[in-house]
Scaffold this motif. Sequence first.
Motif, short mmCIF file in Angstrom:
data_model
loop_
_atom_site.label_atom_id
_atom_site.label_comp_id
_atom_site.label_asym_id
_atom_site.label_seq_id
_atom_site.Cartn_x
_atom_site.Cartn_y
_atom_site.Cartn_z
N SER A 87 59.27 17.61 65.76
CA SER A 87 58.48 16.65 64.86
C SER A 87 57.14 17.61 65.93
O SER A 87 56.22 17.70 65.04
CB SER A 87 59.09 15.27 65.42
N THR A 118 56.50 20.14 67.88
CA THR A 118 56.34 21.57 67.26
C THR A 118 55.35 21.69 65.79
O THR A 118 54.85 22.12 65.72
CB THR A 118 57.02 22.54 67.49
N SER A 119 56.30 20.58 64.91
CA SER A 119 55.66 20.34 63.68
C SER A 119 54.37 20.28 63.54
O SER A 119 53.24 20.61 62.51
CB SER A 119 57.28 19.38 62.30
N PHE A 140 57.40 27.48 62.97
CA PHE A 140 58.77 27.77 62.37
C PHE A 140 59.99 28.18 62.51
O PHE A 140 60.94 27.79 62.31
CB PHE A 140 58.83 27.90 60.94
N ILE A 170 61.59 26.78 65.40
CA ILE A 170 62.67 25.71 65.14
C ILE A 170 64.34 25.26 64.69
O ILE A 170 64.50 24.66 64.57
CB ILE A 170 61.35 24.50 64.18
N LYS A 192 57.66 23.34 54.01
CA LYS A 192 58.95 23.77 55.91
C LYS A 192 58.46 22.34 56.85
O LYS A 192 59.37 21.46 57.09
CB LYS A 192 58.97 25.00 55.87
N TYR A 193 57.25 22.38 57.27
CA TYR A 193 56.89 21.77 58.09
C TYR A 193 57.12 20.60 57.71
O TYR A 193 57.28 19.63 58.50
CB TYR A 193 55.53 21.87 58.81
N CYS A 245 60.35 19.64 58.09
CA CYS A 245 60.43 19.05 59.25
C CYS A 245 60.21 17.63 59.90
O CYS A 245 61.01 16.74 61.29
CB CYS A 245 59.96 20.54 60.39
#
Length: 276
Positions: A94, A96-97, A117, A120, A170-171, A174
């Motif tokens: 979370s 990092t996103s 990404f 991750i 994609k993020y 996540c």
Amino acid sequence: MPSAVEEFLLFTPEAFKLSPTLETTPTYQALKFSYTRGFWFNALAYCFMFILLTTGYSVHLFQRLIPTLKIVRDKELGNFVCQVTGTVNCFYISLTSVVALWKLYHTGDFFLGFTLFSSICQVMVGYIVVDTVYKLLYTEQSALWVLGHHVAAFLVCLLAALDPHYLLEKYLLCLMECSNPFINMRIVLSILSYSKNTLVYKVNALAMTLSFLVARVLPSFYFIPRGLFILLCTPDYNLLQALMFCCYLLISAMNYYWFYRMLRGIYHAVVRGKIE
């Protein structure tokens, strides 16, 4: 002229758009080669990291910090460690996103966004392997259910890491992990013998339901129509993206079922005065 609905389903902020010529640049090719070559090595390293978090000294440390764990069964102790490890993974994914989305929006540095990404995905693959084994060994969940969910998530991570398109989506996907700490806490409270009628249990149940709604259920009502429109009505897709979307549909179906269970629990607690 595209309709308002089509424009909405295809809208992507400029900072997150992939340049048509980006995939042909030497920098991208070097990044992709380096990432592909090191993916399994890094994923294996993260796998060993999660194994270290779930065995040996970590278990003894938890027992020293929480004396109640000294009297629980081995299976419950393993389940507790599984939930704690899952929460660590959730926070990493979370945070990092969020950081990556902020940097990508303000700098437009696609290579940095794709690199973060990729990291991750490597962490997720390592975690999923360890978590699958632990859930099969230490939880009461159906083996078919665990394998169905984890295999779908595993495939999504692998396929998403190979495709540079739709980085924003994609993020955002996540960020589904934001709801997991509350789900894990519910299991931890049960292992620590907290009554379902205690305030902390009820507050966590409410936070779990709201976070699940915001992070998992509501976004699907946008991502599913958008994915269907892109796959069926535009040439802008490939096989990897189609497979990712199918896996997302499977995970979304599971999310709907889990959310139904949560709502049913709230109904029993509020309307009937009985917590399941």
